[in-house]
Design a protein around this motif. Sequence first.
Motif, PDB file in Angstrom:
ATOM      1  N   GLY A  71      62.226  -9.348  11.373  1.00 58.10           N
ATOM      2  CA  GLY A  71      61.082  -8.559  10.955  1.00 58.10           C
ATOM      3  C   GLY A  71      61.521  -7.312  10.205  1.00 58.10           C
ATOM      4  O   GLY A  71      62.534  -7.317   9.509  1.00 58.10           O
ATOM      5  N   TYR A  72      60.782  -6.235  10.392  1.00 59.45           N
ATOM      6  CA  TYR A  72      60.992  -5.004   9.627  1.00 59.45           C
ATOM      7  C   TYR A  72      61.260  -3.811  10.542  1.00 59.45           C
ATOM      8  O   TYR A  72      60.607  -3.659  11.580  1.00 59.45           O
ATOM      9  N   ILE A  73      62.200  -2.973  10.137  1.00 56.01           N
ATOM     10  CA  ILE A  73      62.453  -1.700  10.806  1.00 56.01           C
ATOM     11  C   ILE A  73      62.574  -0.602   9.759  1.00 56.01           C
ATOM     12  O   ILE A  73      62.855  -0.878   8.590  1.00 56.01           O
ATOM     13  N   GLU A  74      62.385   0.611  10.201  1.00 58.91           N
ATOM     14  CA  GLU A  74      62.517   1.755   9.286  1.00 58.91           C
ATOM     15  C   GLU A  74      63.969   2.189   9.158  1.00 58.91           C
ATOM     16  O   GLU A  74      64.426   2.547   8.078  1.00 58.91           O
ATOM     17  N   LYS A  75      64.692   2.164  10.273  1.00 54.51           N
ATOM     18  CA  LYS A  75      66.086   2.633  10.282  1.00 54.51           C
ATOM     19  C   LYS A  75      66.831   1.958  11.425  1.00 54.51           C
ATOM     20  O   LYS A  75      66.215   1.415  12.346  1.00 54.51           O
ATOM     21  N   GLU A  76      68.149   2.008  11.365  1.00 54.52           N
ATOM     22  CA  GLU A  76      68.961   1.322  12.367  1.00 54.52           C
ATOM     23  C   GLU A  76      68.741   1.849  13.781  1.00 54.52           C
ATOM     24  O   GLU A  76      68.947   1.120  14.743  1.00 54.52           O
ATOM     25  N   GLU A  77      68.294   3.070  13.933  1.00 49.77           N
ATOM     26  CA  GLU A  77      68.018   3.614  15.267  1.00 49.77           C
ATOM     27  C   GLU A  77      66.866   2.882  15.958  1.00 49.77           C
ATOM     28  O   GLU A  77      66.701   2.980  17.169  1.00 49.77           O
ATOM     29  N   ASN A  78      66.067   2.137  15.200  1.00 49.90           N
ATOM     30  CA  ASN A  78      64.945   1.402  15.785  1.00 49.90           C
ATOM     31  C   ASN A  78      65.365   0.159  16.554  1.00 49.90           C
ATOM     32  O   ASN A  78      64.628  -0.298  17.422  1.00 49.90           O
ATOM     33  N   LEU A  79      66.518  -0.430  16.226  1.00 45.74           N
ATOM     34  CA  LEU A  79      66.950  -1.685  16.845  1.00 45.74           C
ATOM     35  C   LEU A  79      68.424  -1.597  17.206  1.00 45.74           C
ATOM     36  O   LEU A  79      69.271  -1.443  16.327  1.00 45.74           O
ATOM     37  N   SER A  80      68.717  -1.704  18.488  1.00 47.18           N
ATOM     38  CA  SER A  80      70.097  -1.606  18.961  1.00 47.18           C
ATOM     39  C   SER A  80      70.950  -2.755  18.416  1.00 47.18           C
ATOM     40  O   SER A  80      70.473  -3.874  18.245  1.00 47.18           O
ATOM     41  N   HIS A  81      72.217  -2.457  18.171  1.00 44.85           N
ATOM     42  CA  HIS A  81      73.185  -3.484  17.780  1.00 44.85           C
ATOM     43  C   HIS A  81      73.791  -4.144  19.011  1.00 44.85           C
ATOM     44  O   HIS A  81      74.557  -5.085  18.893  1.00 44.85           O
ATOM     45  N   GLU A  82      73.458  -3.652  20.193  1.00 46.63           N
ATOM     46  CA  GLU A  82      73.972  -4.218  21.439  1.00 46.63           C
ATOM     47  C   GLU A  82      72.914  -5.133  22.058  1.00 46.63           C
ATOM     48  O   GLU A  82      71.729  -5.013  21.766  1.00 46.63           O
ATOM     49  N   GLY A  83      73.334  -6.033  22.921  1.00 49.72           N
ATOM     50  CA  GLY A  83      72.413  -6.956  23.564  1.00 49.72           C
ATOM     51  C   GLY A  83      71.893  -8.001  22.601  1.00 49.72           C
ATOM     52  O   GLY A  83      72.409  -8.167  21.495  1.00 49.72           O
ATOM     53  N   THR A  84      70.840  -8.701  23.023  1.00 51.71           N
ATOM     54  CA  THR A  84      70.259  -9.742  22.179  1.00 51.71           C
ATOM     55  C   THR A  84      68.883  -9.344  21.650  1.00 51.71           C
ATOM     56  O   THR A  84      68.124 -10.199  21.179  1.00 51.71           O
ATOM     57  N   CYS A  85      68.539  -8.072  21.719  1.00 50.23           N
ATOM     58  CA  CYS A  85      67.240  -7.624  21.222  1.00 50.23           C
ATOM     59  C   CYS A  85      67.086  -8.012  19.750  1.00 50.23           C
ATOM     60  O   CYS A  85      68.060  -8.040  18.998  1.00 50.23           O
ATOM     61  N   TRP A  86      65.826  -8.311  19.366  1.00 59.52           N
ATOM     62  CA  TRP A  86      65.588  -8.741  17.992  1.00 59.52           C
ATOM     63  C   TRP A  86      64.119  -8.568  17.649  1.00 59.52           C
ATOM     64  O   TRP A  86      63.251  -8.553  18.528  1.00 59.52           O
ATOM     65  N   ILE A  87      63.873  -8.466  16.372  1.00 64.11           N
ATOM     66  CA  ILE A  87      62.523  -8.372  15.824  1.00 64.11           C
ATOM     67  C   ILE A  87      62.339  -9.596  14.937  1.00 64.11           C
ATOM     68  O   ILE A  87      63.098  -9.790  13.983  1.00 64.11           O
ATOM     69  N   PHE A  88      61.374 -10.426  15.269  1.00 65.61           N
ATOM     70  CA  PHE A  88      61.156 -11.691  14.578  1.00 65.61           C
ATOM     71  C   PHE A  88      59.979 -11.603  13.608  1.00 65.61           C
ATOM     72  O   PHE A  88      59.159 -10.694  13.676  1.00 65.61           O
ATOM     73  N   ASP A  89      59.879 -12.635  12.764  1.00 62.97           N
ATOM     74  CA  ASP A  89      58.724 -12.858  11.904  1.00 62.97           C
ATOM     75  C   ASP A  89      58.436 -11.619  11.053  1.00 62.97           C
ATOM     76  O   ASP A  89      59.329 -11.058  10.461  1.00 62.97           O
ATOM     77  N   ASN A  90      57.193 -11.203  11.030  1.00 60.28           N
ATOM     78  CA  ASN A  90      56.786 -10.014  10.282  1.00 60.28           C
ATOM     79  C   ASN A  90      56.465  -8.852  11.216  1.00 60.28           C
ATOM     80  O   ASN A  90      55.701  -7.955  10.857  1.00 60.28           O
ATOM     81  N   ALA A  91      57.021  -8.864  12.415  1.00 60.34           N
ATOM     82  CA  ALA A  91      56.829  -7.752  13.345  1.00 60.34           C
ATOM     83  C   ALA A  91      57.473  -6.494  12.769  1.00 60.34           C
ATOM     84  O   ALA A  91      58.411  -6.575  11.963  1.00 60.34           O
ATOM     85  N   MET A  92      56.994  -5.326  13.201  1.00 52.99           N
ATOM     86  CA  MET A  92      57.453  -4.051  12.646  1.00 52.99           C
ATOM     87  C   MET A  92      57.753  -3.034  13.732  1.00 52.99           C
ATOM     88  O   MET A  92      56.981  -2.885  14.672  1.00 52.99           O
ATOM     89  N   VAL A  93      58.867  -2.324  13.559  1.00 50.56           N
ATOM     90  CA  VAL A  93      59.260  -1.244  14.465  1.00 50.56           C
ATOM     91  C   VAL A  93      59.638  -0.061  13.581  1.00 50.56           C
ATOM     92  O   VAL A  93      60.480  -0.195  12.682  1.00 50.56           O
ATOM     93  N   TYR A  94      59.031   1.087  13.853  1.00 52.18           N
ATOM     94  CA  TYR A  94      59.286   2.235  12.992  1.00 52.18           C
ATOM     95  C   TYR A  94      59.047   3.549  13.716  1.00 52.18           C
ATOM     96  O   TYR A  94      58.746   3.568  14.900  1.00 52.18           O
ATOM     97  N   ASP A  95      59.183   4.628  12.967  1.00 57.02           N
ATOM     98  CA  ASP A  95      59.116   5.989  13.472  1.00 57.02           C
ATOM     99  C   ASP A  95      60.309   6.188  14.417  1.00 57.02           C
ATOM    100  O   ASP A  95      61.422   5.849  14.054  1.00 57.02           O
ATOM    101  N   LYS A  96      60.113   6.680  15.622  1.00 64.04           N
ATOM    102  CA  LYS A  96      61.227   6.908  16.544  1.00 64.04           C
ATOM    103  C   LYS A  96      61.278   5.855  17.642  1.00 64.04           C
ATOM    104  O   LYS A  96      61.955   6.027  18.648  1.00 64.04           O
ATOM    105  N   ALA A  97      60.569   4.749  17.467  1.00 64.34           N
ATOM    106  CA  ALA A  97      60.554   3.678  18.461  1.00 64.34           C
ATOM    107  C   ALA A  97      61.927   3.017  18.561  1.00 64.34           C
ATOM    108  O   ALA A  97      62.674   2.967  17.583  1.00 64.34           O
ATOM    109  N   VAL A  98      62.245   2.504  19.760  1.00 60.15           N
ATOM    110  CA  VAL A  98      63.552   1.881  20.010  1.00 60.15           C
ATOM    111  C   VAL A  98      63.366   0.540  20.725  1.00 60.15           C
ATOM    112  O   VAL A  98      62.667   0.453  21.737  1.00 60.15           O
TER     113      VAL A  98
END
Length: 137
Positions: free
Chosen positions: A39-66
């Motif tokens: 999916g979409y993020i605003e910046k790398e701080e939104n999605l950790s490089h550790e673990g198996t967390c992921w954003i699929f499809d057209n989902a969106m994570v932005y601002d200061k969300a983690v």
Amino acid sequence: MEKKYELIKDDTDIVEGHTLYRIRALKDFGCVKADDFGGYIEKEENLSHEGTCWIFDNAMVYDKAVIKEDAQVSLNAQVYGQAIMSGQSMATDHAKVYDFAEVRGDALIHYRAEVYGYSLVEDNAAIGGNSKVYGHA
């Protein structure tokens, strides 16, 4: 720390004044394979490089969300503000998690549900069907 994804600078979307970038996996992890688009993020701080967390499809994570640990966001869900998703939690199917909300454990937020304010949803809770959890719930 080895990066598990990269931002695709020529595939963007703009939401509420935030420029979001599609992500692409750089390696296999969880159910994600190298070169899969997410999916979409605003910046790398939104999605950790550790673990198996992921954003699929057209989902969106932005601002200061983690999004961290093994959490997942999919099917046009949005996570923003200063929201945090962790554990094996999931937001899917047009759900929204925002403000200072926290979703953790095995919690599921789905089908247009909204979790916001200073709310905490955890353990095996499931919130769906246009429900709203807000305030200090």
